[in-house]
Enzyme design. Structure first.
Site, PDB file in Angstrom:
ATOM      1  N   ARG A  51     -39.415 -11.087  87.923  1.00  0.00           N
ATOM      2  CA  ARG A  51     -39.928 -11.348  86.597  1.00  0.00           C
ATOM      3  C   ARG A  51     -40.654 -12.703  86.527  1.00  0.00           C
ATOM      4  O   ARG A  51     -41.574 -12.882  85.756  1.00  0.00           O
ATOM      5  CB  ARG A  51     -38.739 -11.366  85.645  1.00  0.00           C
ATOM      6  CG  ARG A  51     -39.021 -10.648  84.375  1.00  0.00           C
ATOM      7  CD  ARG A  51     -37.761 -10.496  83.571  1.00  0.00           C
ATOM      8  NE  ARG A  51     -37.294  -9.127  83.572  1.00  0.00           N
ATOM      9  CZ  ARG A  51     -36.040  -8.774  83.363  1.00  0.00           C
ATOM     10  NH1 ARG A  51     -35.112  -9.665  83.187  1.00  0.00           N
ATOM     11  NH2 ARG A  51     -35.702  -7.506  83.345  1.00  0.00           N
ATOM     12  N   LYS A 150     -24.908  -3.839  97.647  1.00  0.00           N
ATOM     13  CA  LYS A 150     -23.677  -3.728  96.875  1.00  0.00           C
ATOM     14  C   LYS A 150     -23.678  -4.831  95.814  1.00  0.00           C
ATOM     15  O   LYS A 150     -24.386  -5.820  96.003  1.00  0.00           O
ATOM     16  CB  LYS A 150     -22.451  -3.835  97.778  1.00  0.00           C
ATOM     17  CG  LYS A 150     -22.305  -5.221  98.438  1.00  0.00           C
ATOM     18  CD  LYS A 150     -20.925  -5.472  98.885  1.00  0.00           C
ATOM     19  CE  LYS A 150     -20.141  -6.272  97.905  1.00  0.00           C
ATOM     20  NZ  LYS A 150     -20.316  -7.724  97.992  1.00  0.00           N
ATOM     21  N   ASP A 179     -24.475  -2.311 103.606  1.00  0.00           N
ATOM     22  CA  ASP A 179     -23.215  -3.043 103.683  1.00  0.00           C
ATOM     23  C   ASP A 179     -23.431  -3.970 104.872  1.00  0.00           C
ATOM     24  O   ASP A 179     -23.409  -3.514 106.022  1.00  0.00           O
ATOM     25  CB  ASP A 179     -22.047  -2.098 103.951  1.00  0.00           C
ATOM     26  CG  ASP A 179     -20.734  -2.859 103.971  1.00  0.00           C
ATOM     27  OD1 ASP A 179     -20.687  -3.936 104.594  1.00  0.00           O
ATOM     28  OD2 ASP A 179     -19.765  -2.388 103.363  1.00  0.00           O
ATOM     29  N   HIS A 180     -23.662  -5.260 104.601  1.00  0.00           N
ATOM     30  CA  HIS A 180     -24.143  -6.098 105.701  1.00  0.00           C
ATOM     31  C   HIS A 180     -23.113  -6.248 106.821  1.00  0.00           C
ATOM     32  O   HIS A 180     -23.462  -6.590 107.938  1.00  0.00           O
ATOM     33  CB  HIS A 180     -24.672  -7.452 105.200  1.00  0.00           C
ATOM     34  CG  HIS A 180     -23.605  -8.449 104.865  1.00  0.00           C
ATOM     35  ND1 HIS A 180     -22.919  -8.436 103.691  1.00  0.00           N
ATOM     36  CD2 HIS A 180     -23.115  -9.501 105.552  1.00  0.00           C
ATOM     37  CE1 HIS A 180     -22.046  -9.430 103.669  1.00  0.00           C
ATOM     38  NE2 HIS A 180     -22.139 -10.102 104.795  1.00  0.00           N
ATOM     39  N   GLU A 218     -12.138 -16.362 103.960  1.00  0.00           N
ATOM     40  CA  GLU A 218     -13.210 -17.338 103.745  1.00  0.00           C
ATOM     41  C   GLU A 218     -12.601 -18.660 103.284  1.00  0.00           C
ATOM     42  O   GLU A 218     -11.554 -18.659 102.631  1.00  0.00           O
ATOM     43  CB  GLU A 218     -14.164 -16.836 102.658  1.00  0.00           C
ATOM     44  CG  GLU A 218     -14.840 -15.522 103.004  1.00  0.00           C
ATOM     45  CD  GLU A 218     -15.815 -15.098 101.918  1.00  0.00           C
ATOM     46  OE1 GLU A 218     -16.968 -15.531 101.968  1.00  0.00           O
ATOM     47  OE2 GLU A 218     -15.410 -14.358 101.002  1.00  0.00           O
ATOM     48  N   HIS A 242     -16.948  -3.640 102.437  1.00  0.00           N
ATOM     49  CA  HIS A 242     -16.857  -4.162 103.807  1.00  0.00           C
ATOM     50  C   HIS A 242     -15.571  -3.741 104.519  1.00  0.00           C
ATOM     51  O   HIS A 242     -15.591  -3.255 105.646  1.00  0.00           O
ATOM     52  CB  HIS A 242     -16.903  -5.696 103.804  1.00  0.00           C
ATOM     53  CG  HIS A 242     -18.092  -6.273 103.086  1.00  0.00           C
ATOM     54  ND1 HIS A 242     -19.335  -5.705 103.129  1.00  0.00           N
ATOM     55  CD2 HIS A 242     -18.223  -7.381 102.318  1.00  0.00           C
ATOM     56  CE1 HIS A 242     -20.177  -6.435 102.413  1.00  0.00           C
ATOM     57  NE2 HIS A 242     -19.528  -7.461 101.906  1.00  0.00           N
TER      58      HIS A 242
HETATM   59  C1  BG6 Z   1     -20.469 -10.593 100.256  1.00  0.00           C
HETATM   60  C2  BG6 Z   1     -19.553 -10.953  99.140  1.00  0.00           C
HETATM   61  O1  BG6 Z   1     -20.699  -9.208 100.250  1.00  0.00           O
HETATM   62  O2  BG6 Z   1     -19.879 -10.961 101.495  1.00  0.00           O
HETATM   63  C3  BG6 Z   1     -19.248 -12.450  99.175  1.00  0.00           C
HETATM   64  O3  BG6 Z   1     -20.147 -10.621  97.907  1.00  0.00           O
HETATM   65  C4  BG6 Z   1     -18.730 -12.850 100.524  1.00  0.00           C
HETATM   66  O4  BG6 Z   1     -18.315 -12.801  98.162  1.00  0.00           O
HETATM   67  C5  BG6 Z   1     -19.657 -12.342 101.626  1.00  0.00           C
HETATM   68  O5  BG6 Z   1     -18.667 -14.269 100.571  1.00  0.00           O
HETATM   69  C6  BG6 Z   1     -19.066 -12.600 103.000  1.00  0.00           C
HETATM   70  O6  BG6 Z   1     -20.031 -12.298 103.964  1.00  0.00           O
HETATM   71  P1  BG6 Z   1     -20.026 -13.008 105.389  1.00  0.00           P
HETATM   72  O7  BG6 Z   1     -21.129 -12.328 106.137  1.00  0.00           O
HETATM   73  O8  BG6 Z   1     -20.258 -14.476 105.139  1.00  0.00           O
HETATM   74  O9  BG6 Z   1     -18.676 -12.745 105.955  1.00  0.00           O
END
Ligand code: BG6
Length: 493
Positions: A51, A150, A179-180, A218, A242
């Site tokens: 935007r 997501k 989903d990375h 984390e 994940h």
């Molecule tokens: C994301 C979450 O999908 O994954 C975050 O929304 C999280 O909250 C992150 O911090 C963690 O990803 P990675 O690759 O740093 O483990």
């Protein structure tokens, strides 16, 4: 060693939400790395859309700053950055209105047959309107595909609505739900480990495996994302996607090939076989926590409620649970999952804990015999460790030691570990959906998650507090110890 690069076909990618955080931290740097590696052909174009009213020149300036911040200095030269930025242009588009769409159509019009990727790096409330805009303005060419991030919904009902809205414009074989975690090297290595070695598969069942642990810990808090996070919580943010995907890759039957549907059919079966958690069993099988002030990542940190400025929030920043899979392979093998923010260290790993030996031939002087463990470390220090018992060296009699057979990917391969988005973006261009979630998978995952959310919602108990910099509430330790097991701590890490 240099990673092998196979160039993809020419493509145009339109990034919606192009001035946002995901584009800045992940998408633009990932495309830069692939360009720098020679994987992106010269004709490919990257069009930013959002935007905000900025010119293409201003967008390129923004991108230059993002690359400075998010790509290590020794991984970029001025020449490579300039060459990459020349691919970028920008169009101001109103995702849920009509403004700007004809400009976007003009920007793409000269290449109607080219692979066209629409990347929706926006909130899920815009997925439907943007897809509708793409359809209405005739941009959904036969070679077009859409990528969505997501969270896909907040519950089964809302996920179904989002999927319906996307499906009204794009057929499922052109929808890429990212989903990375599935793009992380070690996650793919899990498939290599299981299906390219004869060693593990015969042992991969309840006769030999005692339990499985999946931890995604984390040290960061919710950072600048408290607004989103407070509406989600750890169960929706990490477990629904994940962690259940990791569980599926550990538990699925061998697919007949790595074809997208062969893999996704097997993952879906696992999701459908998860034993439902009921309001009664939720008490015993789940733990939710919320961080308080403490020390993390080397300094004092505030608690979640202070960060949020909302003292009554009951959103969980930690979850631990015990899942069970009702099939012949896994009956009786608990899968313990835990994930949280502001924990003691940043570590993501899958621990496959084998059963103890049935009989010891050693006398007491040999010491305890620990069961074998296969530890698949996703981050940091990607690699695989197989914990074995061996004889302590030396002439002092038969004493046993528990040591890891250690394969650290960094030392074996000595290459930069690509970010998950690099792999996944190139898979979208190649048209390979194996590492993306199919609609029915997402919905099956919500079907299992919804009753847990309902049980928590109905409970009068708030999440259990835990001090930042610890491993979460003590109830999470009790969850696993109640069954005579402990969370894995990598003595050699
Ligand atoms: C994301 C979450 O999908 O994954 C975050 O929304 C999280 O909250 C992150 O911090 C963690 O990803 P990675 O690759 O740093 O483990």
């Amino acid at each position: 060693m240099v990673a092998r690069v196979i160039a993809v076909d020419p493509f145009d990618i339109v990034v919606f939400g192009a001035t946002g955080d995901l584009a800045a931290r992940k998408l633009i740097p990932a495309l830069f790395h692939r360009d720098e590696a020679g994987q992106i052909p010269p004709e490919a174009r990257i069009v930013g859309a959002s935007r905000r009213k900025v010119s293409s020149g201003e967008f390129r300036d923004l991108a230059r700053e993002w690359l400075k911040t998010h790509v290590a200095a020794d991984e970029r030269t001025e020449g490579a950055v300039d060459r990459f930025l020349a691919r970028l242009s920008y169009v101001a588009v109103d995702g849920d209105g009509d403004a700007g769409w004809s400009d976007l159509a003009t920007a793409l019009a000269d290449q109607p047959d080219r692979i066209r990727v629409f990347y929706l790096a926006t909130g899920p409330d815009l997925f439907g309107p943007i897809c509708a805009g793409i359809g209405r303005h005739g941009l959904n060419t036969p070679n077009a595909r859409v990528v969505v991030e997501k969270p896909i919904g907040k519950s089964l009902e809302s996920a179904t609505a989002v999927n319906d809205a996307i499906g009204a414009v794009f057929p499922e074989e052109r929808v890429y739900r990212i989903d990375h975690y599935l793009g992380k090297e070690t996650v793919q290595n899990l498939m290599a480990l299981r299906f390219a070695n004869a060693l593990f598969e015969p042992l991969w069942n309840n006769a030999h495996i005692d339990h499985v642990q999946i931890t995604v810990a984390e040290t960061l808090g919710v950072e600048g994302r408290a607004g989103y996070y407070d509406t989600a919580g750890a169960l929706r943010d990490m477990v629904q996607n994940h962690m259940l995907q990791l569980l599926c890759l550990v538990a699925m039957e061998p697919p007949t090939s790595l074809a997208a549907d062969a893999v996704r059919d097997e993952k879906l079966k696992v999701l459908k076989t998860l034993v439902p958690i009921t309001p009664q069993s939720a008490q015993e099988l789940t733990v939710r926590g919320q961080y308080r002030a403490g020390a993390s990542a080397g300094g004092p940190v505030k608690g979640y409620l202070e960060e949020l400025g909302q003292p009554s929030s009951r959103t969980e920043t930690f979850v631990a649970l015990k899942a069970e899979i009702a099939n012949w392979r896994w009956a009786g093998v608990p899968f313990y999952l835990r994930s949280g923010k502001r924990l003691a260290s940043r570590v993501s790993e899958i621990v496959v804990a084998f059963r103890p030996i049935p009989h010891s031939v050693f006398d007491g002087a040999a010491g305890p015999i620990d069961a074998n463990r296969l530890v698949i470390r996703l981050q940091p220090d990607e690699g695989v460790r197989l914990w074995l018992m061996i004889k302590d060296p030396g002439p002092g009699g038969m004493r046993l030691a528990h040591v890891p057979l250690d394969m650290s990917f960094a030392s074996v391969f000595n290459v930069r570990n690509p970010d998950a988005y690099e792999r996944l973006l190139m898979d979208v261009v190649r048209g390979n959906q194996t590492l993306f979630m199919r609609r029915d998978e997402v919905e099956a995952a919500w079907t299992w998650i919804d009753p847990i959310l309902d049980a928590w919602g109905a409970s009068t108990e708030p999440p259990k507090p835990y001090t930042s910099g610890t491993w979460g509430p003590s109830a999470a330790i009790a969850l696993i110890e109640r069954n005579g097991r402990t969370w894995h701590e990598d003595e050699g890490a």
